[in-house]
Design an enzyme around this catalytic site. Structure first.
Site, PDB file in Angstrom:
ATOM      1  N   GLY A  56       1.115  -1.213  -0.063  1.00  0.00           N
ATOM      2  CA  GLY A  56      -0.033  -0.001   0.006  1.00  0.00           C
ATOM      3  C   GLY A  56       0.957   1.197   0.091  1.00  0.00           C
ATOM      4  N   SER A  57       1.001   2.037   1.166  1.00  0.00           N
ATOM      5  CA  SER A  57       1.730   3.238   1.317  1.00  0.00           C
ATOM      6  C   SER A  57       2.929   2.979   2.152  1.00  0.00           C
ATOM      7  CB  SER A  57       0.857   4.107   1.498  1.00  0.00           C
ATOM      8  OG  SER A  57       0.543   4.183   3.112  1.00  0.00           O
ATOM      9  N   TRP A 106      -1.394  -5.670   0.441  1.00  0.00           N
ATOM     10  CA  TRP A 106      -1.895  -5.559   1.487  1.00  0.00           C
ATOM     11  C   TRP A 106      -1.958  -3.861   1.555  1.00  0.00           C
ATOM     12  CZ3 TRP A 106       3.440  -6.801   3.287  1.00  0.00           C
ATOM     13  CH2 TRP A 106       3.960  -5.944   3.796  1.00  0.00           C
ATOM     14  N   SER A 107      -2.753  -3.372   2.490  1.00  0.00           N
ATOM     15  CA  SER A 107      -2.929  -2.110   2.793  1.00  0.00           C
ATOM     16  C   SER A 107      -3.339  -1.416   1.641  1.00  0.00           C
ATOM     17  CB  SER A 107      -1.776  -1.370   3.231  1.00  0.00           C
ATOM     18  OG  SER A 107      -1.819  -0.104   3.610  1.00  0.00           O
ATOM     19  N   MET A 108      -4.402  -0.356   1.699  1.00  0.00           N
ATOM     20  CA  MET A 108      -5.000   0.484   0.537  1.00  0.00           C
ATOM     21  C   MET A 108      -5.272  -0.306  -0.348  1.00  0.00           C
ATOM     22  SD  MET A 108      -2.579   3.876   0.793  1.00  0.00           S
ATOM     23  CE  MET A 108      -3.815   5.027   1.406  1.00  0.00           C
TER      24      MET A 108
END
Length: 175
Positions: free
Chosen positions: A100-101, A173-175
């Site tokens: 993600g970020s 994973w993430s966002m």
């Protein structure tokens, strides 16, 4: 990082490799938390230190860790690592690991790339807009058109002779 350098100087390649990986993980954790400090502008320097350790780890991993640049758009390339099992360059299923970020190559390696390699899969780790060097060094922000990011990644993989184009998966994973 100093322990990795000392191990390499003593000819202990595997130890140096492991210590570079550990150092990259430590720097990655520092990068994650730097925004909550008095020196949030240290992100680029911390990213650079982390990336140098990851690059050293990857280099000591041999030819099965290949640094690549994937054409994206407007002359921009996506920094990536193509990882394959050490046995041969046969066509294999391949997993794309997408963060993600706030995850880096070292995190994606732990998240699933190491396991993919153990199971005979190839793995592709990449930085897209708003991630890693594209964010910290080139100041390229996220895009809502993530399909426009993944498409050139898949196109790159389909063109490789060591990738089974019918068996490409994506996880993130993430966002």
């Amino acid at each position: 990082a100093e322990e990795a350098k000392a191990a390499a100087a003593a000819g202990h390649r595997h130890t140096a490799r492991a210590k570079h990986l550990r150092s990259a993980a430590y720097w990655s954790q520092a990068l994650f938390f730097v925004l909550g400090t008095r020196t949030p502008d240290a992100e680029e320097a911390i990213y650079g230190a982390m990336q140098a350790q990851w690059d050293a780890f990857a280099k000591l991993s041999g030819p099965t860790f290949e640094r690549v640049e994937i054409p994206y758009r407007d002359g921009i390339t996506l920094p990536a690592y193509f990882l394959r099992p050490p046995s041969d360059a046969a066509r294999r299923p391949t997993v794309i690991l997408n963060n993600g970020s706030d995850a880096q190559f070292v995190d994606l390696y732990a998240y699933g790339a190491a396991t993919a390699l153990e199971r005979g899969y190839n793995a592709l780790l990449f930085e897209g807009p708003g991630q890693g060097s594209l964010l910290f060094e080139k100041k390229l922000c996220f895009t809502p058109d993530w399909a426009g990011v993944i498409t050139p990644v898949v196109d790159y993989l389909v063109g490789r002779p060591d990738v089974d184009p019918a068996r490409i998966g994506l996880t993130g994973w993430s966002m």
